[in-house]
Design a protein around this motif. Structure first.
Motif, PDB file in Angstrom:
ATOM      1  N   GLN A 231       0.816  -1.209   0.000  1.00 40.42           N
ATOM      2  CA  GLN A 231       0.000   0.000   0.000  1.00 40.42           C
ATOM      3  C   GLN A 231       0.855   1.266   0.000  1.00 40.42           C
ATOM      4  OE1 GLN A 231      -2.091   1.165   3.475  1.00 40.42           O
ATOM      5  NE2 GLN A 231      -3.438   2.567   2.383  1.00 40.42           N
ATOM      6  N   ASN A 232       1.867   1.304   0.845  1.00 43.91           N
ATOM      7  CA  ASN A 232       2.711   2.492   0.911  1.00 43.91           C
ATOM      8  C   ASN A 232       3.425   2.747  -0.412  1.00 43.91           C
ATOM      9  OD1 ASN A 232       2.079   3.186   3.543  1.00 43.91           O
ATOM     10  ND2 ASN A 232       3.753   2.029   4.435  1.00 43.91           N
ATOM     11  N   VAL A 233       3.926   1.694  -1.020  1.00 46.45           N
ATOM     12  CA  VAL A 233       4.600   1.849  -2.312  1.00 46.45           C
ATOM     13  C   VAL A 233       3.605   2.285  -3.383  1.00 46.45           C
ATOM     14  CG1 VAL A 233       5.839   0.644  -4.154  1.00 46.45           C
ATOM     15  CG2 VAL A 233       6.466   0.248  -1.770  1.00 46.45           C
ATOM     16  N   SER A 234       2.395   1.731  -3.352  1.00 45.98           N
ATOM     17  CA  SER A 234       1.405   2.087  -4.377  1.00 45.98           C
ATOM     18  C   SER A 234       1.003   3.554  -4.257  1.00 45.98           C
ATOM     19  CB  SER A 234       0.176   1.186  -4.270  1.00 45.98           C
ATOM     20  OG  SER A 234      -0.564   1.430  -3.080  1.00 45.98           O
ATOM     21  N   GLU A 235       0.888   4.078  -3.038  1.00 45.65           N
ATOM     22  CA  GLU A 235       0.529   5.485  -2.864  1.00 45.65           C
ATOM     23  C   GLU A 235       1.665   6.394  -3.337  1.00 45.65           C
ATOM     24  OE1 GLU A 235      -0.836   6.249   1.092  1.00 45.65           O
ATOM     25  OE2 GLU A 235      -2.540   4.855   0.927  1.00 45.65           O
ATOM     26  N   TRP A 236       2.899   6.001  -3.018  1.00 53.37           N
ATOM     27  CA  TRP A 236       4.053   6.758  -3.515  1.00 53.37           C
ATOM     28  C   TRP A 236       4.074   6.758  -5.043  1.00 53.37           C
ATOM     29  CZ3 TRP A 236       7.799   4.184  -6.411  1.00 53.37           C
ATOM     30  CH2 TRP A 236       8.894   4.967  -6.817  1.00 53.37           C
ATOM     31  N   TRP A 237       3.869   5.574  -5.619  1.00 51.50           N
ATOM     32  CA  TRP A 237       3.927   5.436  -7.078  1.00 51.50           C
ATOM     33  C   TRP A 237       2.799   6.203  -7.756  1.00 51.50           C
ATOM     34  CZ3 TRP A 237       0.445   2.844 -10.414  1.00 51.50           C
ATOM     35  CH2 TRP A 237       0.900   2.706 -11.728  1.00 51.50           C
ATOM     36  N   LEU A 238       1.618   6.179  -7.149  1.00 57.25           N
ATOM     37  CA  LEU A 238       0.466   6.863  -7.727  1.00 57.25           C
ATOM     38  C   LEU A 238       0.717   8.354  -7.869  1.00 57.25           C
ATOM     39  CD1 LEU A 238      -2.482   6.508  -8.691  1.00 57.25           C
ATOM     40  CD2 LEU A 238      -3.209   6.883  -6.328  1.00 57.25           C
ATOM     41  N   GLU A 239       1.406   8.943  -6.918  1.00 62.60           N
ATOM     42  CA  GLU A 239       1.654  10.382  -6.945  1.00 62.60           C
ATOM     43  C   GLU A 239       2.912  10.740  -7.737  1.00 62.60           C
ATOM     44  OE1 GLU A 239      -0.667  12.360  -6.010  1.00 62.60           O
ATOM     45  OE2 GLU A 239      -1.803  10.613  -5.306  1.00 62.60           O
ATOM     46  N   ARG A 240       3.910   9.875  -7.741  1.00 61.75           N
ATOM     47  CA  ARG A 240       5.176  10.218  -8.385  1.00 61.75           C
ATOM     48  C   ARG A 240       5.272   9.729  -9.835  1.00 61.75           C
ATOM     49  NH1 ARG A 240       9.137  11.399  -4.557  1.00 61.75           N
ATOM     50  NH2 ARG A 240       8.113  12.297  -2.720  1.00 61.75           N
ATOM     51  N   ARG A 241       4.886   8.495 -10.077  1.00 61.82           N
ATOM     52  CA  ARG A 241       4.985   7.875 -11.413  1.00 61.82           C
ATOM     53  C   ARG A 241       6.391   8.034 -12.004  1.00 61.82           C
ATOM     54  NH1 ARG A 241       0.024   6.486 -13.792  1.00 61.82           N
ATOM     55  NH2 ARG A 241      -1.525   6.392 -12.131  1.00 61.82           N
ATOM     56  N   THR A 242       7.410   7.775 -11.203  1.00 59.32           N
ATOM     57  CA  THR A 242       8.785   7.874 -11.684  1.00 59.32           C
ATOM     58  C   THR A 242       9.242   6.605 -12.396  1.00 59.32           C
ATOM     59  OG1 THR A 242       9.542   7.157  -9.492  1.00 59.32           O
ATOM     60  CG2 THR A 242       9.471   9.536  -9.920  1.00 59.32           C
ATOM     61  N   MET A 243       8.394   5.600 -12.429  1.00 64.33           N
ATOM     62  CA  MET A 243       8.710   4.359 -13.135  1.00 64.33           C
ATOM     63  C   MET A 243       7.408   3.732 -13.616  1.00 64.33           C
ATOM     64  SD  MET A 243       9.658   1.848  -9.905  1.00 64.33           S
ATOM     65  CE  MET A 243      10.869   3.000  -9.259  1.00 64.33           C
ATOM     66  N   SER A 244       7.531   2.773 -14.511  1.00 66.33           N
ATOM     67  CA  SER A 244       6.349   2.108 -15.066  1.00 66.33           C
ATOM     68  C   SER A 244       5.732   1.157 -14.045  1.00 66.33           C
ATOM     69  CB  SER A 244       6.729   1.312 -16.312  1.00 66.33           C
ATOM     70  OG  SER A 244       7.566   0.212 -15.958  1.00 66.33           O
ATOM     71  N   ARG A 245       4.503   0.749 -14.324  1.00 66.97           N
ATOM     72  CA  ARG A 245       3.852  -0.228 -13.448  1.00 66.97           C
ATOM     73  C   ARG A 245       4.634  -1.533 -13.443  1.00 66.97           C
ATOM     74  NH1 ARG A 245      -1.884  -2.092 -15.210  1.00 66.97           N
ATOM     75  NH2 ARG A 245      -0.903  -4.000 -15.927  1.00 66.97           N
ATOM     76  N   ASP A 246       5.114  -1.964 -14.605  1.00 73.08           N
ATOM     77  CA  ASP A 246       5.887  -3.202 -14.676  1.00 73.08           C
ATOM     78  C   ASP A 246       7.133  -3.123 -13.797  1.00 73.08           C
ATOM     79  OD1 ASP A 246       4.085  -4.318 -16.410  1.00 73.08           O
ATOM     80  OD2 ASP A 246       5.280  -3.970 -18.215  1.00 73.08           O
ATOM     81  N   ALA A 247       7.784  -1.949 -13.808  1.00 71.11           N
ATOM     82  CA  ALA A 247       9.018  -1.806 -13.031  1.00 71.11           C
ATOM     83  C   ALA A 247       8.747  -1.866 -11.537  1.00 71.11           C
ATOM     84  CB  ALA A 247       9.710  -0.498 -13.395  1.00 71.11           C
ATOM     85  N   VAL A 248       7.728  -1.130 -11.058  1.00 75.41           N
ATOM     86  CA  VAL A 248       7.472  -1.120  -9.619  1.00 75.41           C
ATOM     87  C   VAL A 248       6.986  -2.491  -9.158  1.00 75.41           C
ATOM     88  CG1 VAL A 248       5.037  -0.334  -9.689  1.00 75.41           C
ATOM     89  CG2 VAL A 248       6.483   0.249  -7.737  1.00 75.41           C
ATOM     90  N   VAL A 249       6.211  -3.175  -9.986  1.00 75.08           N
ATOM     91  CA  VAL A 249       5.764  -4.532  -9.635  1.00 75.08           C
ATOM     92  C   VAL A 249       6.952  -5.472  -9.541  1.00 75.08           C
ATOM     93  CG1 VAL A 249       4.568  -6.554 -10.565  1.00 75.08           C
ATOM     94  CG2 VAL A 249       3.393  -4.353 -10.459  1.00 75.08           C
TER      95      VAL A 249
END
Length: 234
Positions: A174-192
């Protein structure tokens, strides 16, 4: 032949009530879909007028099916849970090797966040006093805890770590998803992929401490499924 008095009256009345109930449920679902479109266009601060416009009706028609905006928010919260669990449950229950199973489950979660970012932003605000996100976290954390406990016992390991482990994974994601949702510094594939490797490294490390090796790309002999319901009490 003459029908006996009251012979089928109650049945016809029940059928009419059932049809009316089905009609109202279908209309509410249409308006929830319209609210999702309004959310996507106007963001979490959307108004009932935006929902009515998206549905092609007037606000009074909308209020025939929702007592107020809070009622609509509750319906959106329920729909958010359904969207998440419709994808997450099959992914978690796919009897694959450990790493592909983790990766597929993370993709399911992040795909919902990516497709409905404003819905997630709305729900974490708790606009109707109910923390839907926390409720879903508890359900998923408890389910993962049971799953991990089953695996640990199957491997003759202490299952006491299952609960902190299960809830810890949910908190991490959850914490990573919230960070990613606001920043989008990498693709979904990369963060997964990063999260997949982090979670697997923890599992692999614990297992190795007990003198065992698990192949990340081979199904575990004793496969377990996650008992997770998408229905939440009102």
């Amino acid at each position: 032949m003459t029908e006996p008095p009251g012979g089928k009256g109650p049945d016809k009345g029940d059928a009419r009530r059932d049809r009316w109930r089905s009609h109202r449920e279908a209309r509410r679902e249409e308006f929830v879909q319209a609210a999702l479109r309004a959310l996507a266009e106007h963001g979490p601060d959307f108004g009932m007028e935006h929902v009515a416009a998206a549905a092609g009706v007037t606000k009074p028609v909308l209020y025939r099916h929702f007592t107020d905006k809070a009622d609509l928010y509750v319906a959106l919260g329920q729909r958010g849970t359904e969207l998440l669990f419709e994808r997450l449950i099959p992914a978690l229950n796919n009897e694959e090797a450990p790493v592909p199973r983790i990766r597929r489950s993370l993709h399911a979660y992040f795909s919902v966040i990516e497709e409905h970012p404003n819905l997630y932003r709305l729900l974490i605000r708790r606009p109707f006093g109910r923390d839907v996100v926390a409720e879903d976290k508890e359900l998923i954390g408890a389910a993962l805890s049971r799953l991990l406990g089953d695996y640990l016992r199957a491997l003759d390991m202490d299952s006491g770590a299952a609960e902190p482990w299960g809830h810890g994974i949910v908190g991490l994601v959850q914490n990573v998803s919230e960070w990613w949702l606001e920043r989008r510094t990498m693709s979904r594939d990369a963060v997964v992929e990063y999260l997949t490797q982090i979670i697997w490294a923890a599992i692999d490390g614990i297992v190795r401490q007990h003198g065992m090796l698990l192949d990340p790309d081979q199904p575990i002999e004793v496969n377990k499924v996650v008992k997770l319901s998408s229905r939440r009490a009102p």
